[in-house]
Design an enzyme around this catalytic site. Sequence first.
Site, PDB file in Angstrom:
ATOM      1  N   ASP A 218       0.856  -1.194   0.000  1.00 18.61           N
ATOM      2  CA  ASP A 218       0.000   0.000   0.000  1.00 18.61           C
ATOM      3  C   ASP A 218       0.890   1.242   0.000  1.00 18.61           C
ATOM      4  O   ASP A 218       1.761   1.397   0.859  1.00 18.61           O
ATOM      5  CB  ASP A 218      -0.904  -0.001   1.233  1.00 18.61           C
ATOM      6  CG  ASP A 218      -1.945   1.094   1.159  1.00 18.61           C
ATOM      7  OD1 ASP A 218      -1.576   2.272   1.307  1.00 18.61           O
ATOM      8  OD2 ASP A 218      -3.126   0.773   0.963  1.00 18.61           O
TER       9      ASP A 218
ATOM     10  N   ASN B  74      -2.443  12.872  -4.219  1.00 17.98           N
ATOM     11  CA  ASN B  74      -3.507  13.334  -5.114  1.00 17.98           C
ATOM     12  C   ASN B  74      -3.950  14.746  -4.773  1.00 17.98           C
ATOM     13  O   ASN B  74      -4.156  15.587  -5.652  1.00 17.98           O
ATOM     14  CB  ASN B  74      -4.711  12.385  -5.035  1.00 17.98           C
ATOM     15  CG  ASN B  74      -4.554  11.181  -5.935  1.00 17.98           C
ATOM     16  OD1 ASN B  74      -3.850  11.247  -6.942  1.00 17.98           O
ATOM     17  ND2 ASN B  74      -5.189  10.081  -5.581  1.00 17.98           N
TER      18      ASN B  74
ATOM     19  N   ASP C 119      -1.651   9.249 -10.680  1.00 20.36           N
ATOM     20  CA  ASP C 119      -1.645   8.180 -11.685  1.00 20.36           C
ATOM     21  C   ASP C 119      -0.212   7.828 -12.096  1.00 20.36           C
ATOM     22  O   ASP C 119       0.128   6.655 -12.299  1.00 20.36           O
ATOM     23  CB  ASP C 119      -2.445   8.601 -12.915  1.00 20.36           C
ATOM     24  CG  ASP C 119      -3.935   8.676 -12.627  1.00 20.36           C
ATOM     25  OD1 ASP C 119      -4.356   8.162 -11.569  1.00 20.36           O
ATOM     26  OD2 ASP C 119      -4.677   9.240 -13.445  1.00 20.36           O
TER      27      ASP C 119
ATOM     28  N   GLU D 294      -4.652   2.307  -4.256  1.00 18.15           N
ATOM     29  CA  GLU D 294      -3.194   2.278  -4.195  1.00 18.15           C
ATOM     30  C   GLU D 294      -2.673   0.946  -3.638  1.00 18.15           C
ATOM     31  O   GLU D 294      -1.545   0.870  -3.185  1.00 18.15           O
ATOM     32  CB  GLU D 294      -2.692   3.445  -3.339  1.00 18.15           C
ATOM     33  CG  GLU D 294      -3.089   3.387  -1.852  1.00 18.15           C
ATOM     34  CD  GLU D 294      -4.409   4.056  -1.583  1.00 18.15           C
ATOM     35  OE1 GLU D 294      -4.633   4.495  -0.454  1.00 18.15           O
ATOM     36  OE2 GLU D 294      -5.242   4.135  -2.512  1.00 18.15           O
TER      37      GLU D 294
END
Length: 658
Positions: free
Chosen positions: A482, A490, A499, A525
């Site tokens: 993770d 973000n 991304d 993620e």
Amino acid sequence: MLLANQAIANVLPATQTPAQLIHTELTQDAPSISILEANQATIEEIIEETSQETAAAEIALLFDEAQRYRGTDGAKSSAILQRLEKLRHNLSQEQAYYLDYLQAYQQGILGKHDIALNTLLNVFNNTQSTELKFQSGHTIFNVLAISRRFVEALSYYNQTMALYSQVSDGGLRATSLFAGMMLFNELGDYERVISIRQHSDLATLSEGLRCKADAFLIRAESNLGPSDKVLPFEQGLALCRSAGQPLYESFIRLYYVRFLLANSQYMEAKTELEAHLATSLSTQYKLIIQEYYYLMAKTYWLLGNEAEATLFAERALETSVSEQYSLPLTLSLELSYQMAKQRGDFELALQYAEQYAQADKGYLNQLRVKAMALEMNKAEMLEQQQRIEILKRENQLLTLAQALERKENVNVQLLIVVLLLCLLSVCIWAYRSKRIQSELARLAQVDELTQVFNRRQLVLLGGQVLALAERNKTKVSVIMVDLDFFKSINDRFGHNVGDWALRRVAETLNALGRKSDVFGRLGGEEFAFVLSDCALEQALDFAELCRNEIATIDVSDSLFPGALSLTASFGVTETGLSGYDLEGLLSDADQALYQAKDSQRNCVVKFEAHPITNESDVATDAARDEVREGVSDATTDGTTSVKIGEATDATTGKTVNV
């Protein structure tokens, strides 16, 4: 009743009323009673015939009224349909099918899509009327689109439009084009919406049809252009108001209010929304009402009226249709989270944040489904066109062969060349079809963003690895990965950088694995490895290698090389600890991952089997990131540690950090 009385009067003597005739007959001899009985039988027959004629006239009038108020006045439409249902025994079979269609249309407006769809399919499959089949067909693909069954919707769109040339009613043809505009608006193919609007059958329209066409066109152009693009909103609103189309008037108003908010015209947006709330509610169309409530909540919040904003946000959430993750629902949850956080209600904010994350994920999944449906439809249409082209060529070849047979001097060489060309065409078509099928199969197995296995393929292949290992008595390890503080990436740098980070991490980890290992993206993620023939210690070493590789990823091409850094946390388990069930292995690896997140992040933790005493002690990663981000807002360099406060859990008695 007036018609019946007049008919009775026609069979009686001109100088006698019905009562006078009965009195006369009773005072005459007994044989004359049969005359009264004969007249009475005639009277009853005429009353029955007149009643049937009256019912037929009423039915025709009611159908005209039902068509008139369909989609414009929900209350009147419901009353008319209830009256027609009482007269169902007087309807012909096709009239009964048409009543079923109108009732299904009403159910669709009320959001009861499953009920509406079952009835519409029955009408579509059984009616003998091409017009009614055509009409029910374009309603079917609209209901399927609203229900997010886009592949089926496109299939029925193709079936329905195949009847287009057989329908002579210009209004029905125009309505089907409007339904197509609505379908492709829903799928996000806005260029096709604009193309349909330019169809010749939509060149000359009535006021009501122009209102609908303008509504769909405004939606398409609003979504294609910038949010502050000036469109003929007021012209469209005036046209729909004049045409008595409150549904499409409200539809246009949603985009008009979005435009006002995008240009910071908050008071104008408030005035517009408050003035026309009743019009929106009168449509009874829940998706429009839900977005209307959201826009009111957003407007009030921007104007600082938190009480009204909270009220309308709650109404938007209560108007959710069929568990769909609509855009208004997602935005309403996000707004509710922001308001709760702003007033310091962090517990409620966390609840809204979790619901928002789920709704946002569901909405994004819907967008992916739409894109996949469009791609599959395009592939299907391409394959169909290729088949038609091959049939045309085969027909041309047959015609040529027949012509050559009628001639005495047949050119054999030319025939061979034509046959070879036909064979080549078939081979090309077969090759292209195979490539299309292979690409569709790849899309079903690979995550589009990272180009590694998606969750479905990971579970499928991982299960096969575990089944083989269990038979051979070998060990299998599972690693869950993770990315740390991904939501912060973000929020701070934008989704493009997020991304980019997911792609680079996926490339790095995929390159480290063996050919026998299974690696894929679980979602968001999170990634996972299924390592065949691998003991726990080897898996821990491999996880440590992966952690180091991620931490040293070159971020120079990420647009933020000086501020961005990537790390990840790892949870590791093996079959000796968690068994050979993939679900159990992933669950235990996930538990170890949570421990890594709770300790220090950027570390590897192996699973240790021990009971969890209190589920409330396990916080979601998204919630912890939210708290950390809220704290980091109070600092400038990210180095200051801030403790907000402590509280006592009422159920456990424990003291916890807030």
